[in-house]
Design an enzyme around this catalytic site. Structure first.
Site, PDB file in Angstrom:
ATOM      1  N   GLU A   1      49.439  27.598  48.167  1.00  0.00           N
ATOM      2  CA  GLU A   1      50.527  27.901  47.232  1.00  0.00           C
ATOM      3  C   GLU A   1      51.869  27.439  47.788  1.00  0.00           C
ATOM      4  OE1 GLU A   1      50.547  32.074  46.209  1.00  0.00           O
ATOM      5  OE2 GLU A   1      48.480  32.013  45.478  1.00  0.00           O
TER       6      GLU A   1
ATOM      7  N   LYS B   1      42.931  25.146  48.367  1.00  0.00           N
ATOM      8  CA  LYS B   1      44.174  25.255  47.592  1.00  0.00           C
ATOM      9  C   LYS B   1      45.190  26.070  48.381  1.00  0.00           C
ATOM     10  CE  LYS B   1      44.559  27.869  43.655  1.00  0.00           C
ATOM     11  NZ  LYS B   1      45.554  28.867  44.077  1.00  0.00           N
TER      12      LYS B   1
ATOM     13  N   GLU C   1      51.153  27.682  37.313  1.00  0.00           N
ATOM     14  CA  GLU C   1      50.875  29.027  36.788  1.00  0.00           C
ATOM     15  C   GLU C   1      52.132  29.637  36.178  1.00  0.00           C
ATOM     16  OE1 GLU C   1      48.751  31.612  39.466  1.00  0.00           O
ATOM     17  OE2 GLU C   1      48.894  33.325  38.076  1.00  0.00           O
TER      18      GLU C   1
ATOM     19  N   ASP D   1      40.508  28.895  47.728  1.00  0.00           N
ATOM     20  CA  ASP D   1      41.878  29.308  48.057  1.00  0.00           C
ATOM     21  C   ASP D   1      42.013  29.631  49.538  1.00  0.00           C
ATOM     22  OD1 ASP D   1      43.966  29.331  46.247  1.00  0.00           O
ATOM     23  OD2 ASP D   1      43.329  31.198  45.285  1.00  0.00           O
TER      24      ASP D   1
ATOM     25  N   ASP E   1      41.846  33.546  45.430  1.00  0.00           N
ATOM     26  CA  ASP E   1      42.099  34.825  46.097  1.00  0.00           C
ATOM     27  C   ASP E   1      42.390  35.926  45.063  1.00  0.00           C
ATOM     28  OD1 ASP E   1      44.631  33.975  45.421  1.00  0.00           O
ATOM     29  OD2 ASP E   1      45.464  34.115  47.443  1.00  0.00           O
ATOM     30  N   SER E   2      42.309  35.577  43.754  1.00  0.00           N
ATOM     31  CA  SER E   2      42.233  36.594  42.697  1.00  0.00           C
ATOM     32  C   SER E   2      41.007  37.479  42.951  1.00  0.00           C
ATOM     33  CB  SER E   2      42.136  35.932  41.321  1.00  0.00           C
ATOM     34  OG  SER E   2      41.139  34.930  41.315  1.00  0.00           O
TER      35      SER E   2
HETATM   36  O1  KIV Z   1      43.437  33.008  42.790  1.00  0.00           O
HETATM   37  C1  KIV Z   1      43.232  32.459  41.692  1.00  0.00           C
HETATM   38  O2  KIV Z   1      42.291  32.766  40.952  1.00  0.00           O
HETATM   39  C2  KIV Z   1      44.158  31.409  41.290  1.00  0.00           C
HETATM   40  C3  KIV Z   1      44.090  30.953  39.867  1.00  0.00           C
HETATM   41  C4  KIV Z   1      44.748  31.940  38.989  1.00  0.00           C
HETATM   42  C5  KIV Z   1      44.661  29.599  39.690  1.00  0.00           C
HETATM   43  O3  KIV Z   1      44.947  30.970  42.065  1.00  0.00           O
END
Ligand code: KIV
Length: 276
Positions: free
Chosen positions: A124, A122, A192, A92, A53-54
């Site tokens: 968090e 993924k 992280e 994510d 989600d970056s």
């Molecule tokens: O959203 C993302 O790109 C991430 C990575 C930094 C692990 O969670």
């Protein structure tokens, strides 16, 4: 086996992740958001790809990951899927697509798996509610990667994007949460922005691989945000980031050259044009 199957690279599985940890082989993971870079990552031989989600920061121009929607991530992950052949594809779960209830998490992760062809999702955090979500997803056959330390979806609670796990209580909690994520069924976890000794302790304490970003060399693997490590994002300069290419400079000079060539009539030439 069909001929075309024989030429395809063997897909990396979540089981391969664990085997790599057992063999002491480092896992090389990168983020990706589109088809063309997915092809490049396939050719370059990464082990795993995260549609993170970056996306919110590096593709959509938001100042956090919070505005990213389920539809945004599905749209980009489906494009990545079309270009990615071999590496494990993890997607994510965006902010508020899994926090409210197990039902929400299952419905939304189900959409991700069905509509993108991802092999895992993924999430968090490591509190009781997140552990419950992990158990529900794993129980439905959806592999889950955890994410501890700096968890960007909680940026407002954490008070910024800073190093986590510095004080002993926080470090103890993170270690407990890592073990609990493994017990809940995660096949791997991102660590992280935590200090090297804590990342090492977590990595030794769990049987599943840790994948670090800003967490030092003792993790079982590393992940970086693709546009950052390719030098497309000069404003982002954390200590952990190594730039492996200068694509921003190359793109800027290419575009400048194009503008000049169009303006001075050099482009297109006869060779670059069609006769009747
Ligand atoms: O959203 C993302 O790109 C991430 C990575 C930094 C692990 O969670």
């Amino acid at each position: 086996m069909a001929d075309s199957d024989a030429q395809k690279p063997k897909p990396v599985t979540t089981g391969d992740f664990t085997a790599m940890k057992e063999r002491g082989e480092k896992i090389a993971m990168l983020t990706c958001y589109d088809y063309l870079f997915a092809r490049i990552l396939t050719e370059a031989g990464v082990d795993a790809v995260l549609v993170g989600d970056s996306l919110g920061h590096v593709v959509l121009g938001y100042d956090s990951t919070l505005p990213v929607t389920l539809d945004d991530i599905i749209h980009h992950a489906a494009a990545v899927r079309r270009g990615l052949h071999g590496p494990l594809l993890v997607v994510d779960m965006p902010f508020m697509t899994y926090q409210v209830s197990n039902e929400d998490a299952l419905r939304n992760a189900g959409r991700v798996m069905k509509e993108t062809g991802a092999e895992a999702v993924k999430v968090e955090g490591g509190d009781d509610a997140t552990l419950d979500r992990v158990r529900a997803l794993v129980g439905a056959g959806i592999p889950v990667m955890g994410h501890l330390g700096l968890t960007p979806q909680s940026v407002h609670q954490l008070g910024g994007y800073s190093l986590q796990g510095r004080d002993p209580d926080e470090a103890d909690r993170l270690l407990r949460e890592a073990c609990a994520l493994e017990d809940a069924g995660c096949f791997s976890m991102v660590l992280e922005m935590i200090p090297v000794p804590l990342a090492g302790e977590v990595t030794r304490a769990v049987g599943i691989p840790t994948v670090g970003i800003g967490a030092g060399p003792e993790c079982d693997g590393q992940v970086l945000v693709l546009p950052d490590m390719l030098g497309l994002n000069p404003a982002f300069n954390p200590r952990f980031l190594r730039r492996f290419a200068r694509l921003g400079d190359a793109a800027r000079s290419g575009v400048k050259e194009y503008v000049e060539a169009v303006r001075n009539g050099d482009y297109p030439s006869e060779d670059e044009s069609y006769e009747a």
